[in-house]
Motif scaffolding. Structure first.
Motif, PDB file in Angstrom:
ATOM      1  N   THR A  51       0.835  -1.214   0.000  1.00  0.00           N
ATOM      2  CA  THR A  51       0.000   0.000   0.000  1.00  0.00           C
ATOM      3  C   THR A  51       0.866   1.259   0.000  1.00  0.00           C
ATOM      4  O   THR A  51       0.598   2.213  -0.738  1.00  0.00           O
ATOM      5  N   ILE A  52       1.910   1.250   0.844  1.00  0.00           N
ATOM      6  CA  ILE A  52       2.811   2.399   0.918  1.00  0.00           C
ATOM      7  C   ILE A  52       3.493   2.636  -0.426  1.00  0.00           C
ATOM      8  O   ILE A  52       3.566   3.770  -0.923  1.00  0.00           O
ATOM      9  N   ILE A  53       3.991   1.548  -1.030  1.00  0.00           N
ATOM     10  CA  ILE A  53       4.693   1.662  -2.306  1.00  0.00           C
ATOM     11  C   ILE A  53       3.758   2.134  -3.408  1.00  0.00           C
ATOM     12  O   ILE A  53       4.121   2.986  -4.234  1.00  0.00           O
ATOM     13  N   GLU A  54       2.529   1.600  -3.425  1.00  0.00           N
ATOM     14  CA  GLU A  54       1.558   2.039  -4.431  1.00  0.00           C
ATOM     15  C   GLU A  54       1.223   3.519  -4.267  1.00  0.00           C
ATOM     16  O   GLU A  54       1.064   4.242  -5.262  1.00  0.00           O
ATOM     17  N   THR A  55       1.120   3.959  -3.015  1.00  0.00           N
ATOM     18  CA  THR A  55       0.857   5.374  -2.748  1.00  0.00           C
ATOM     19  C   THR A  55       2.018   6.239  -3.236  1.00  0.00           C
ATOM     20  O   THR A  55       1.812   7.298  -3.852  1.00  0.00           O
ATOM     21  N   GLN A  56       3.244   5.780  -2.963  1.00  0.00           N
ATOM     22  CA  GLN A  56       4.426   6.512  -3.420  1.00  0.00           C
ATOM     23  C   GLN A  56       4.437   6.624  -4.944  1.00  0.00           C
ATOM     24  O   GLN A  56       4.732   7.694  -5.501  1.00  0.00           O
ATOM     25  N   GLU A  57       4.117   5.519  -5.615  1.00  0.00           N
ATOM     26  CA  GLU A  57       4.098   5.522  -7.078  1.00  0.00           C
ATOM     27  C   GLU A  57       3.048   6.489  -7.616  1.00  0.00           C
ATOM     28  O   GLU A  57       3.279   7.198  -8.587  1.00  0.00           O
ATOM     29  N   GLN A  58       1.887   6.520  -6.964  1.00  0.00           N
ATOM     30  CA  GLN A  58       0.826   7.419  -7.404  1.00  0.00           C
ATOM     31  C   GLN A  58       1.245   8.880  -7.236  1.00  0.00           C
ATOM     32  O   GLN A  58       0.995   9.716  -8.111  1.00  0.00           O
ATOM     33  N   VAL A  59       1.910   9.174  -6.113  1.00  0.00           N
ATOM     34  CA  VAL A  59       2.392  10.538  -5.861  1.00  0.00           C
ATOM     35  C   VAL A  59       3.425  10.925  -6.924  1.00  0.00           C
ATOM     36  O   VAL A  59       3.386  12.038  -7.481  1.00  0.00           O
ATOM     37  N   LEU A  60       4.361  10.018  -7.223  1.00  0.00           N
ATOM     38  CA  LEU A  60       5.383  10.298  -8.229  1.00  0.00           C
ATOM     39  C   LEU A  60       4.760  10.506  -9.602  1.00  0.00           C
ATOM     40  O   LEU A  60       5.181  11.396 -10.356  1.00  0.00           O
ATOM     41  N   HIS A 161       6.823  -5.092 -12.528  1.00  0.00           N
ATOM     42  CA  HIS A 161       7.150  -4.792 -11.131  1.00  0.00           C
ATOM     43  C   HIS A 161       8.668  -4.669 -10.946  1.00  0.00           C
ATOM     44  O   HIS A 161       9.152  -3.771 -10.247  1.00  0.00           O
ATOM     45  N   GLU A 162       9.400  -5.586 -11.557  1.00  0.00           N
ATOM     46  CA  GLU A 162      10.858  -5.532 -11.455  1.00  0.00           C
ATOM     47  C   GLU A 162      11.389  -4.223 -12.050  1.00  0.00           C
ATOM     48  O   GLU A 162      12.255  -3.574 -11.451  1.00  0.00           O
ATOM     49  N   LYS A 163      10.883  -3.860 -13.214  1.00  0.00           N
ATOM     50  CA  LYS A 163      11.343  -2.627 -13.864  1.00  0.00           C
ATOM     51  C   LYS A 163      11.160  -1.425 -12.945  1.00  0.00           C
ATOM     52  O   LYS A 163      12.089  -0.630 -12.739  1.00  0.00           O
ATOM     53  N   ILE A 164       9.940  -1.286 -12.404  1.00  0.00           N
ATOM     54  CA  ILE A 164       9.635  -0.127 -11.566  1.00  0.00           C
ATOM     55  C   ILE A 164      10.494  -0.122 -10.302  1.00  0.00           C
ATOM     56  O   ILE A 164      11.105   0.893  -9.953  1.00  0.00           O
ATOM     57  N   THR A 221      14.964   1.995   4.054  1.00  0.00           N
ATOM     58  CA  THR A 221      13.943   1.007   4.416  1.00  0.00           C
ATOM     59  C   THR A 221      13.022   0.739   3.235  1.00  0.00           C
ATOM     60  O   THR A 221      12.665  -0.418   2.955  1.00  0.00           O
ATOM     61  N   SER A 222      12.646   1.780   2.537  1.00  0.00           N
ATOM     62  CA  SER A 222      11.786   1.637   1.363  1.00  0.00           C
ATOM     63  C   SER A 222      12.474   0.803   0.289  1.00  0.00           C
ATOM     64  O   SER A 222      11.832  -0.047  -0.351  1.00  0.00           O
ATOM     65  N   MET A 223      13.781   1.021   0.103  1.00  0.00           N
ATOM     66  CA  MET A 223      14.522   0.246  -0.891  1.00  0.00           C
ATOM     67  C   MET A 223      14.515  -1.236  -0.531  1.00  0.00           C
ATOM     68  O   MET A 223      14.329  -2.105  -1.395  1.00  0.00           O
ATOM     69  N   LYS A 224      14.719  -1.550   0.747  1.00  0.00           N
ATOM     70  CA  LYS A 224      14.724  -2.952   1.181  1.00  0.00           C
ATOM     71  C   LYS A 224      13.360  -3.590   0.961  1.00  0.00           C
ATOM     72  O   LYS A 224      13.261  -4.747   0.524  1.00  0.00           O
ATOM     73  N   ASN A 225      12.299  -2.857   1.261  1.00  0.00           N
ATOM     74  CA  ASN A 225      10.944  -3.375   1.072  1.00  0.00           C
ATOM     75  C   ASN A 225      10.649  -3.618  -0.406  1.00  0.00           C
ATOM     76  O   ASN A 225      10.041  -4.625  -0.778  1.00  0.00           O
ATOM     77  N   ARG A 226      11.080  -2.695  -1.242  1.00  0.00           N
ATOM     78  CA  ARG A 226      10.878  -2.865  -2.685  1.00  0.00           C
ATOM     79  C   ARG A 226      11.623  -4.103  -3.182  1.00  0.00           C
ATOM     80  O   ARG A 226      11.101  -4.875  -3.992  1.00  0.00           O
ATOM     81  N   ALA A 227      12.851  -4.282  -2.702  1.00  0.00           N
ATOM     82  CA  ALA A 227      13.653  -5.440  -3.118  1.00  0.00           C
ATOM     83  C   ALA A 227      12.963  -6.745  -2.724  1.00  0.00           C
ATOM     84  O   ALA A 227      12.859  -7.674  -3.533  1.00  0.00           O
ATOM     85  N   LEU A 228      12.488  -6.821  -1.500  1.00  0.00           N
ATOM     86  CA  LEU A 228      11.823  -8.041  -1.022  1.00  0.00           C
ATOM     87  C   LEU A 228      10.569  -8.343  -1.823  1.00  0.00           C
ATOM     88  O   LEU A 228      10.256  -9.506  -2.088  1.00  0.00           O
ATOM     89  N   ASP A 229       9.842  -7.297  -2.222  1.00  0.00           N
ATOM     90  CA  ASP A 229       8.600  -7.489  -2.960  1.00  0.00           C
ATOM     91  C   ASP A 229       8.818  -8.144  -4.321  1.00  0.00           C
ATOM     92  O   ASP A 229       7.908  -8.770  -4.874  1.00  0.00           O
ATOM     93  N   ILE A 230      10.015  -7.990  -4.900  1.00  0.00           N
ATOM     94  CA  ILE A 230      10.303  -8.609  -6.197  1.00  0.00           C
ATOM     95  C   ILE A 230      11.298  -9.759  -6.050  1.00  0.00           C
ATOM     96  O   ILE A 230      11.909 -10.191  -7.022  1.00  0.00           O
ATOM     97  N   HIS A 231      11.473 -10.242  -4.797  1.00  0.00           N
ATOM     98  CA  HIS A 231      12.350 -11.380  -4.502  1.00  0.00           C
ATOM     99  C   HIS A 231      13.813 -11.068  -4.838  1.00  0.00           C
ATOM    100  O   HIS A 231      14.512 -11.890  -5.445  1.00  0.00           O
ATOM    101  N   GLU A 250      19.381 -10.318  -7.358  1.00  0.00           N
ATOM    102  CA  GLU A 250      18.218 -11.175  -7.594  1.00  0.00           C
ATOM    103  C   GLU A 250      18.435 -12.482  -6.846  1.00  0.00           C
ATOM    104  O   GLU A 250      19.518 -13.061  -6.881  1.00  0.00           O
ATOM    105  N   ILE A 251      17.409 -12.962  -6.146  1.00  0.00           N
ATOM    106  CA  ILE A 251      17.518 -14.223  -5.408  1.00  0.00           C
ATOM    107  C   ILE A 251      17.480 -15.372  -6.408  1.00  0.00           C
ATOM    108  O   ILE A 251      16.583 -15.460  -7.246  1.00  0.00           O
TER     109      ILE A 251
END
Length: 254
Positions: A51-60, A161-164, A221-231, A250-251
């Motif tokens: 939700t946080i990431i989607e909100t950030q993307e919408q703001v950007l 998702h990976e691209k973004i 923290t946001s970078m780590k969360n984004r990384a985890l979301d795309i494995h 990439e894992i």
């Protein structure tokens, strides 16, 4: 008497066995509850991060649109007025030439920034090329030297998702280095085989992760969360006075 003693021992053993089995059952139930709670907590945290990431993307995206529609159009209008002024007053053409050039450069910069903020444009192109384009724009900044190397043995396909998220992580690395690190040199290396890897390092002031982990910025923290979301895995290494190195991997699939 012996039969009674034997029977008592058997009954005692059965009772102890029942107590032990009951305790084991309680432990298993407790462990199951803990696992269910952890799974719910992980699911909740993942939903919150999404939700946080989607909100950030919408703001950007909104900022990107405003830059394109408002600031970009106003600069185009200013440049149009300057060109008309030069036609109406040819004697001012030489004086206005530097102004026209500056307005044109500013318009181009705003256009580039607008594109870099819009995730739709990032999804429509190769993320490696998008990163290279942004680096080329940033290399015009004479205050910092940016070295970039790219190794691609085979062409790699990325999901939207990976691209973004890869691009946003790259942007956050750049942003932190330019705003906080006081670095004069930034090195960026990208490889796509066997798995994607981006190594971002600078010679800036660095920071102490070991003694002050609670001071990690929201950006990291946001970078780590984004990384985890795309494995992917994001690793941060930094020491005061020794600069910072951020590695995005990439894992590997099992």
């Amino acid at each position: 008497m012996n039969k009674e003693i034997a029977l008592g021992i058997i009954i005692g053993l059965l009772f102890v066995t029942l107590v032990v089995m009951f305790c084991v059952l309680l432990v298993k139930l407790y462990i199951k509850k803990i696992k269910e709670h952890n799974q719910k907590e992980i699911a909740f945290q993942k939903t919150l991060n999404t939700t946080i990431i989607e909100t950030q993307e919408q703001v950007l995206n909104n900022i990107s649109q405003d830059l394109h529609d408002d600031a970009g159009q106003q600069l185009t209008s200013i440049n149009f007025q300057l060109e008309n002024l030069k036609l109406d007053s040819p004697e001012l053409a030489k004086t206005l030439a530097p102004v026209s050039k500056s307005v044109g450069q500013l318009s181009q910069s705003i256009r580039s920034i607008s594109h870099s903020l819009n995730n739709q444009l990032v999804m429509q192109q190769d993320v490696i090329k998008a990163i290279a384009t942004e680096i080329k724009r940033l290399q015009k900044n004479k205050k910092v030297t940016i070295h970039y190397s790219f190794e691609e043995l085979v062409s790699k396909k990325f999901s939207d998702h990976e691209k973004i998220f890869i691009y946003r992580i790259f942007q956050e690395c750049i942003n932190n280095a330019l705003k906080h690190s006081k670095a004069s040199i930034i090195n960026i290396t990208i490889r796509t085989k066997p798995e994607y890897e981006m190594v971002f390092s600078d010679n800036g002031v660095g920071f102490d992760l070991k003694t002050s982990p609670d001071k990690i910025s929201m950006g990291l923290t946001s970078m780590k969360n984004r990384a985890l979301d795309i494995h992917y895995i994001l690793n941060i290494e930094s020491e005061i006075g020794e600069g910072t190195t951020i590695t995005l991997n990439e894992i590997k699939p099992d």
